[in-house]
Design a protein around this motif. Sequence first.
Motif, PDB file in Angstrom:
ATOM      1  N   ARG A 153       5.175   6.313   1.482  1.00 27.71           N
ATOM      2  CA  ARG A 153       5.381   5.018   2.114  1.00 27.71           C
ATOM      3  C   ARG A 153       4.095   4.577   2.815  1.00 27.71           C
ATOM      4  O   ARG A 153       3.497   5.334   3.583  1.00 27.71           O
ATOM      5  CB  ARG A 153       6.519   5.176   3.124  1.00 27.71           C
ATOM      6  CG  ARG A 153       7.030   3.910   3.658  1.00 27.71           C
ATOM      7  CD  ARG A 153       8.293   4.114   4.466  1.00 27.71           C
ATOM      8  NE  ARG A 153       8.622   2.850   5.078  1.00 27.71           N
ATOM      9  CZ  ARG A 153       9.204   1.854   4.407  1.00 27.71           C
ATOM     10  NH1 ARG A 153       9.556   2.009   3.166  1.00 27.71           N
ATOM     11  NH2 ARG A 153       9.425   0.707   4.998  1.00 27.71           N
ATOM     12  N   GLY A 154       3.675   3.352   2.536  1.00 27.74           N
ATOM     13  CA  GLY A 154       2.398   2.875   3.071  1.00 27.74           C
ATOM     14  C   GLY A 154       2.274   3.013   4.577  1.00 27.74           C
ATOM     15  O   GLY A 154       1.220   3.387   5.096  1.00 27.74           O
ATOM     16  N   SER A 155       3.360   2.757   5.282  1.00 29.18           N
ATOM     17  CA  SER A 155       3.282   2.732   6.737  1.00 29.18           C
ATOM     18  C   SER A 155       3.088   4.111   7.358  1.00 29.18           C
ATOM     19  O   SER A 155       2.770   4.213   8.536  1.00 29.18           O
ATOM     20  CB  SER A 155       4.548   2.095   7.317  1.00 29.18           C
ATOM     21  OG  SER A 155       5.670   2.849   6.935  1.00 29.18           O
ATOM     22  N   LEU A 194       0.817  -1.204   0.000  1.00 32.75           N
ATOM     23  CA  LEU A 194       0.000   0.000   0.000  1.00 32.75           C
ATOM     24  C   LEU A 194       0.860   1.268   0.000  1.00 32.75           C
ATOM     25  O   LEU A 194       0.434   2.299   0.493  1.00 32.75           O
ATOM     26  CB  LEU A 194      -1.025   0.010   1.146  1.00 32.75           C
ATOM     27  CG  LEU A 194      -1.986  -1.182   1.173  1.00 32.75           C
ATOM     28  CD1 LEU A 194      -3.060  -0.978   2.232  1.00 32.75           C
ATOM     29  CD2 LEU A 194      -2.631  -1.417  -0.183  1.00 32.75           C
ATOM     30  N   ASN A 195       2.082   1.149  -0.513  1.00 32.13           N
ATOM     31  CA  ASN A 195       2.805   2.354  -0.896  1.00 32.13           C
ATOM     32  C   ASN A 195       1.994   3.016  -1.995  1.00 32.13           C
ATOM     33  O   ASN A 195       1.424   2.329  -2.849  1.00 32.13           O
ATOM     34  CB  ASN A 195       4.200   2.020  -1.437  1.00 32.13           C
ATOM     35  CG  ASN A 195       5.109   1.419  -0.376  1.00 32.13           C
ATOM     36  OD1 ASN A 195       5.048   1.785   0.795  1.00 32.13           O
ATOM     37  ND2 ASN A 195       5.944   0.476  -0.793  1.00 32.13           N
ATOM     38  N   VAL A 207       0.867   6.236   6.210  1.00 32.91           N
ATOM     39  CA  VAL A 207      -0.486   6.673   5.861  1.00 32.91           C
ATOM     40  C   VAL A 207      -1.419   6.464   7.057  1.00 32.91           C
ATOM     41  O   VAL A 207      -1.375   5.432   7.715  1.00 32.91           O
ATOM     42  CB  VAL A 207      -1.015   5.872   4.652  1.00 32.91           C
ATOM     43  CG1 VAL A 207      -2.495   6.153   4.412  1.00 32.91           C
ATOM     44  CG2 VAL A 207      -0.201   6.186   3.412  1.00 32.91           C
TER      45      VAL A 207
END
Lengths: 93, 235, 117
Positions: free
Chosen positions: A63-65, A36-37, A67
């Motif tokens: 970067r997904g983390s 989920l980037n 979000v």
Amino acid sequence: MLFFSYFKDLVGREVTVELKNDLAIRGTLHSVDQYLNIKLENTKVVDQDKYPHMLSVRNCFIRGSVVRYVQLPPDGVDVELLHDATRREARGG
Amino acid sequence: MVLGLRKFTERSGDGAGEPVLDTANEEELMHVQSGVAIVLGARAPDSPGTLYISNKQVVWLSDVDKERGYAVDFLAISLHAVSRDPEAYPSPCIYAQIETGADEDVESADSDAECNETLDVSQITEMRLVPSDPSHLESLFDIFCECAELNPEPNEEREEEHNWIFSADLLSDDATMNEAEEGDLQWQLAENLGNPIGYSNGNHELAHSVLELRISDQRFDDADEMEHEVQDRHQ
Amino acid sequence: MASEEESTVKEPLDLIRLSLDERIYVKLRSERELRGKLHHNLKRKKIFGEPILETLPCKAYDQHLNMILGEVEEVITTVEIDDETYEEIVRTTKRMVPFLFVRGDGVILVAPPLRTA
């Protein structure tokens, strides 16, 4: 993987990504990966007073983390769309 | 995981060559770009320098001062972007936001930094990389993307079966201990709580269906601390 | 634990789906709270309670507590200390978002709606 499939269906749509550091970036969803980037195009920072020097960037990789939320287009959350996404996932797509 | 920017001085050769990479841990050089200036926070640009991008980190080394260099892990880069808006920055550049690993004693660290007027690079949250030739921006952006995708969150890589505890009998201290020992992401479903989730009146049907999720995962540890960290980052 | 529960409830939010089409409550880190409709799968509702023949995970949430909520109300609570009186000033800000993807690593707690009589 459900949301990976789901976001892939939203490519080309306008979304607003809100980060855990409170930065909110609106842009066109260019692509998304399995973590989920998120890649956005033609982005605008929503709260420009807070982040004046990010005004607008053409391409942006988030970067997904980091979000917190993604605001989705109202008509983009279609139950059928989700069902399609999950069916594809079930087939191992 | 190392958050934040750090100083980097380990160069090969006589301390004049490429950065020394952690090849034992499969670190390899992906791209080298000469003629790149670095801008840390709101400071003046530092140049000239050379950018070394490995599959783990971004390293910038000064061409002039062999003692000067900075590195940041891809894990700590929250976002990166191609910035061409002259209002945002006079020169087209790669803009990156850096997640800082603010310690518990971050406040004292901050005040120390102010007193000494030395740059605490670990607190830098924004970095710009300005290539002398802007035509390299798109390829640099793509390499950043590629490498960022090679560095997912360490605890997201496993997609194991979660262990569920469905009986209140299992929610003893022993169960909690086992959970801690295993160290995996686990869930506990606590039902029949006397006074669940702040609802003061005994609506039993509701109480029965209310879930309390207790998540044993270090990402969720010390939520208060993390919030301070977030606030600190904004200052 | 080959119970009946296990055959129907695979993860926490599977229990939440009992509140189909109702607004659920989500508490997040950074003093944020959400109330919104959890999207769900009608197909699965029909076979609830029976052995699941079709195991398609049609839903808008996953095991990481990532989820999509509709008609979301977000409440952010901030506490400031008054410089002079040292009193705590609690402020809440509200906003509405039509559709929101919520990343699960920020979720602290999920609960069904409070049913008022």
